[in-house]
Design a protein around this motif. Structure first.
Motif, PDB file in Angstrom:
ATOM      1  N   GLY A   1      42.918  38.016  40.249  1.00  0.00           N
ATOM      2  CA  GLY A   1      43.100  37.298  38.993  1.00  0.00           C
ATOM      3  C   GLY A   1      42.335  37.905  37.841  1.00  0.00           C
ATOM      4  N   ARG A   2      42.134  37.094  36.794  1.00  0.00           N
ATOM      5  CA  ARG A   2      41.468  37.544  35.576  1.00  0.00           C
ATOM      6  C   ARG A   2      39.966  37.723  35.810  1.00  0.00           C
ATOM      7  NH1 ARG A   2      44.370  32.982  33.878  1.00  0.00           N
ATOM      8  NH2 ARG A   2      46.242  33.450  32.646  1.00  0.00           N
TER       9      ARG A   2
ATOM     10  N   TYR B   1      41.828  42.783  35.163  1.00  0.00           N
ATOM     11  CA  TYR B   1      42.114  41.947  36.326  1.00  0.00           C
ATOM     12  C   TYR B   1      41.602  42.649  37.582  1.00  0.00           C
ATOM     13  CZ  TYR B   1      45.409  39.986  32.956  1.00  0.00           C
ATOM     14  OH  TYR B   1      45.983  39.438  31.843  1.00  0.00           O
TER      15      TYR B   1
ATOM     16  N   VAL C   1      48.719  30.711  36.607  1.00  0.00           N
ATOM     17  CA  VAL C   1      48.170  31.110  37.899  1.00  0.00           C
ATOM     18  C   VAL C   1      49.058  30.579  39.021  1.00  0.00           C
ATOM     19  CG1 VAL C   1      46.176  31.031  39.439  1.00  0.00           C
ATOM     20  CG2 VAL C   1      45.827  31.079  36.959  1.00  0.00           C
TER      21      VAL C   1
ATOM     22  N   GLU D   1      45.485  30.517  43.578  1.00  0.00           N
ATOM     23  CA  GLU D   1      44.626  29.559  42.866  1.00  0.00           C
ATOM     24  C   GLU D   1      43.187  29.598  43.355  1.00  0.00           C
ATOM     25  OE1 GLU D   1      46.320  25.708  43.126  1.00  0.00           O
ATOM     26  OE2 GLU D   1      47.625  25.970  41.374  1.00  0.00           O
TER      27      GLU D   1
ATOM     28  N   SER E   1      40.114  33.208  42.540  1.00  0.00           N
ATOM     29  CA  SER E   1      39.574  33.675  41.280  1.00  0.00           C
ATOM     30  C   SER E   1      38.422  34.653  41.489  1.00  0.00           C
ATOM     31  CB  SER E   1      39.065  32.499  40.441  1.00  0.00           C
ATOM     32  OG  SER E   1      38.322  32.989  39.321  1.00  0.00           O
TER      33      SER E   1
ATOM     34  N   ARG F   1      34.805  33.164  40.840  1.00  0.00           N
ATOM     35  CA  ARG F   1      34.266  32.004  41.565  1.00  0.00           C
ATOM     36  C   ARG F   1      32.817  32.237  41.995  1.00  0.00           C
ATOM     37  NH1 ARG F   1      37.746  34.610  45.205  1.00  0.00           N
ATOM     38  NH2 ARG F   1      36.852  35.146  47.258  1.00  0.00           N
TER      39      ARG F   1
END
Length: 418
Positions: free
Chosen positions: A370-371, A378, A407, A412, A415, A418
């Protein structure tokens, strides 16, 4: 400004399964892509692994059995899980954090987060199968799981029940005759099961074919290029930048860091703090008196075997060392000592393609997809043992995120921040 400048452009750092699948699925959405790699397609952990596409076996690496098995990893250099005794505070901190997830609650939480990506894995391969040459497409065949004693299968069945609980299919049937499915297994194997609904590929050839497809669709593949830094989008053009060791700068609207076990070197400055360590796997291929047709799994010894170029590839071990350290012959010898008593008609002296590859492992067992904290940058990595199986689903989901900013459910929980 360099290759790739402009809108709807992307640079992918890394030409393994994850990076190339991301490039391919971005092309599906109309993006112009450039893939940069220091060696070439499948040069890292995408080449020598078992090539299993097995949603029913995409599991958290940390489970409760490690509390019994883990101490062995610290004292037995031949153990399937090996942590070399050396002064490396970062490694010990990583291993302690990794073990903190080896609880029933930790396993269940990680499995729940992995399940959506695992469920999407084969459909993402189906899309690629429509365009790749027939000889490189996925193969749907039964897998054989074998044990010396029935008691050794308890952990395997516990895992199967766990993945079923999270919505994945795992159809098992006990085999009474191994001659058709696994003629290379010896009489010491007393219990075996057939697992349906899974697939396999010859991973190196598959990833090379995927790279050719990316190029045929207009993508650029730049090999022999070392990326020294990735910078987030800034300035008037709002483009992200990739700095090469040659001094050249490339720019694009989006940059995806997908360089496997080397991911922290480029991603850390973009807010990706979760550590990634190289969990190195070994493999080699051997000749068999009867051609191997189906994959064979020896769960108790943590060995995965696959038909490969008319031979039989045997893969195993999880060794925590530096990603660039050389192959350690002792690890190959340990695999042979575990496999040889359980096999017959296998010439372990006729070994080819001895290999070690650095798989990117996170402490919580989830990939980083992800971002990042930097605009236009990314991450796609940290899949551990499942980079081949989850690569296309990861690439498809990340391409959707880049294109729509939404997303997808599959990632989900993944990330990078996190």
């Amino acid at each position: 400004m360099g290759t790739g400048a402009g809108r709807n452009t992307a640079i992918i750092v890394g030409a393994g399964m994850v990076g190339l699948a991301t490039a391919w699925y971005l092309q599906e959405r109309g993006y112009e892509v450039t893939v940069v790699d220091k060696k070439g397609p499948a040069a890292g952990s995408s080449w020598g692994n078992a090539g299993w596409l097995t949603p029913a076996k995409i599991l958290p690496l940390a489970d409760t059995s490690l509390w019994l098995y883990g101490p062995t990893a610290l004292v037995d250099p031949d153990a399937a899980l090996s942590v070399p005794p050396r002064l490396d505070p970062g490694m010990w901190a990583f291993f302690a954090r990794f073990m903190s997830y080896a609880t029933p609650r930790g396993w269940d939480r990680t499995m729940a987060a992995l399940a959506p990506l695992a469920q999407a894995s084969l459909s993402a391969f189906d899309v690629l199968d429509d365009v790749l040459p027939a000889e490189h497409r996925t193969r749907a065949v039964p897998f054989v799981a074998a044990f010396e004693k029935r008691s050794e299968s308890e952990g395997f069945f516990s895992e199967i029940e766990g993945v079923r609980h999270h919505g994945l299919t795992a159809d098992l049937e006990e085999l009474t005759d191994l001659s058709e499915y696994a003629p290379m297994l010896s009489e010491r194997v007393s219990v075996a099961y057939k697992l349906e609904g899974q697939r396999f590929i010859e991973p190196g050839h598959y990833v090379e074919a995927l790279a050719r497809s990316v190029e045929e669709r207009g993508g650029r593949l730049r090999t022999g290029e070392t990326v020294t830094r990735v910078r987030g989008a800034s300035g008037a053009d709002r483009l992200a930048r990739v700095e090469l060791a040659s001094g050249e700068d490339l720019s694009a609207e989006h940059v995806v860091i997908a360089n496997g076990a080397w991911l922290p070197s480029l991603a850390r400055e973009h807010g990706v703090r979760l550590p990634v360590r190289a969990g190195r796997g070994y493999s080699f291929s051997v000749a068999t008196s009867t051609p191997a047709r189906y994959p064979v799994y020896l769960p108790y010894h943590r060995l995965a075997c696959t038909p490969y170029e008319g031979r039989f590839r045997i893969a195993g071990t999880m060794e925590f060392r530096g990603p660039d350290e050389p192959l350690h012959p002792r690890r190959i010898e340990a695999i042979i000592r575990n496999a040889e008593p359980l096999m017959r008609g296998v010439d372990f002296e006729d070994r080819r393609d001895e290999w070690v590859g650095s798989r990117p492992v996170t402490p919580d067992g989830l990939p980083l997809v992800g971002r990042t904290a930097s605009p236009g940058v990314y991450v796609a990595g940290g899949h551990g043992m499942w980079g081949i199986a989850l690569g296309p689903a990861t690439g498809r989901a990340l391409a959707e995120l880049i294109d729509t900013r939404g997303v997808p459910a599959e990632i989900e929980a993944c990330s990078p921040l996190r």
